[in-house]
Design a protein around this motif. Structure first.
Motif, PDB file in Angstrom:
ATOM      1  N   ASN A   1       0.796  -1.222  -0.128  1.00 23.38           N
ATOM      2  CA  ASN A   1      -0.026  -0.066   0.030  1.00 23.38           C
ATOM      3  C   ASN A   1       0.907   1.218   0.034  1.00 23.38           C
ATOM      4  O   ASN A   1       0.397   2.304  -0.370  1.00 23.38           O
ATOM      5  CB  ASN A   1      -0.904  -0.119   1.023  1.00 23.38           C
ATOM      6  N   GLY A   2       1.993   1.141   0.685  1.00 18.25           N
ATOM      7  CA  GLY A   2       2.973   2.247   0.660  1.00 18.25           C
ATOM      8  C   GLY A   2       3.331   2.675  -0.898  1.00 18.25           C
ATOM      9  O   GLY A   2       3.206   3.734  -1.336  1.00 18.25           O
ATOM     10  N   HIS A   3       3.738   1.770  -1.734  1.00 22.84           N
ATOM     11  CA  HIS A   3       4.160   1.955  -3.086  1.00 22.84           C
ATOM     12  C   HIS A   3       3.078   2.365  -3.598  1.00 22.84           C
ATOM     13  O   HIS A   3       3.054   3.395  -4.458  1.00 22.84           O
ATOM     14  CB  HIS A   3       4.568   0.510  -3.799  1.00 22.84           C
ATOM     15  N   ILE A   4       1.923   1.694  -3.677  1.00 21.67           N
ATOM     16  CA  ILE A   4       0.696   2.224  -4.367  1.00 21.67           C
ATOM     17  C   ILE A   4       0.239   3.595  -4.011  1.00 21.67           C
ATOM     18  O   ILE A   4      -0.019   4.511  -4.814  1.00 21.67           O
ATOM     19  CB  ILE A   4      -0.428   1.379  -4.105  1.00 21.67           C
ATOM     20  N   ASP A   5       0.534   4.128  -2.801  1.00 24.90           N
ATOM     21  CA  ASP A   5       0.112   5.428  -2.375  1.00 24.90           C
ATOM     22  C   ASP A   5       1.177   6.400  -2.953  1.00 24.90           C
ATOM     23  O   ASP A   5       0.763   7.526  -3.492  1.00 24.90           O
ATOM     24  CB  ASP A   5       0.351   5.622  -0.612  1.00 24.90           C
TER      25      ASP A   5
END
Length: 157
Positions: free
Chosen positions: A14-18
């Motif tokens: 989710n960090g990459h996606i954000d």
């Protein structure tokens, strides 16, 4: 302007996606470049990682997915990219990424690195942490999308 966001994404978090979604508000196109690093042992194959990243961005038309092996600057030169996006979580990330930015600039003078600080809720999150939590039976609901968690379950069983 086009930009590239390189990484291993084993798995995408989710960090990459954000970071990628936030960067897509400033760049016309972002290529998420799923890389092969011969020094790493991957849980997911290159094609599996690519597929998981693709599924994560199916609703963001500014994000494209590709794969590569070798030097990032060679890929950039070949595809006429100048902007690199990197997410930063900690000072340790900054020290490493600043050194990489200077190296990339030295190897390819047109390369510019843009740093985006992670949201606080993702400031500790990495693919390594996800794998560690998963292998030790912890909950991943806040760390990765559902389709990635499903792929992890299938991979480990």
């Amino acid at each position: 302007m086009k930009a590239i966001y390189p990484g291993s994404f084993d798995p995408v978090t989710n960090g990459h996606i954000d970071i990628i979604n936030r960067a897509s508000e400033f760049f016309d196109e972002i290529v998420v470049a799923v890389m092969i690093n011969p020094k790493k042992q991957y849980l997911f194959s290159l094609e599996e990682r690519r597929k998981l990243v693709e599924e994560s961005f199916q609703n963001n038309k500014r994000v494209k997915i590709d794969t590569f092996e070798g030097l990032l600057v060679d890929y950039m030169r070949e595809h006429n990219y100048r902007a690199i996006i990197k997410g930063l979580r900690t000072l340790t990330d900054y020290a490493y990424e600043a050194q990489m930015a200077l190296t990339n600039k030295n190897l390819y003078k047109e390369a510019e690195t843009f740093f985006i600080h992670s949201e606080e809720k993702y400031s500790f999150l990495s693919s390594s942490i996800v794998r560690e939590v998963y292998f030790n039976g912890g909950s991943l609901s806040n760390y990765i999308p559902n389709h990635v968690e499903k792929a992890l379950l299938e991979k480990i069983q």
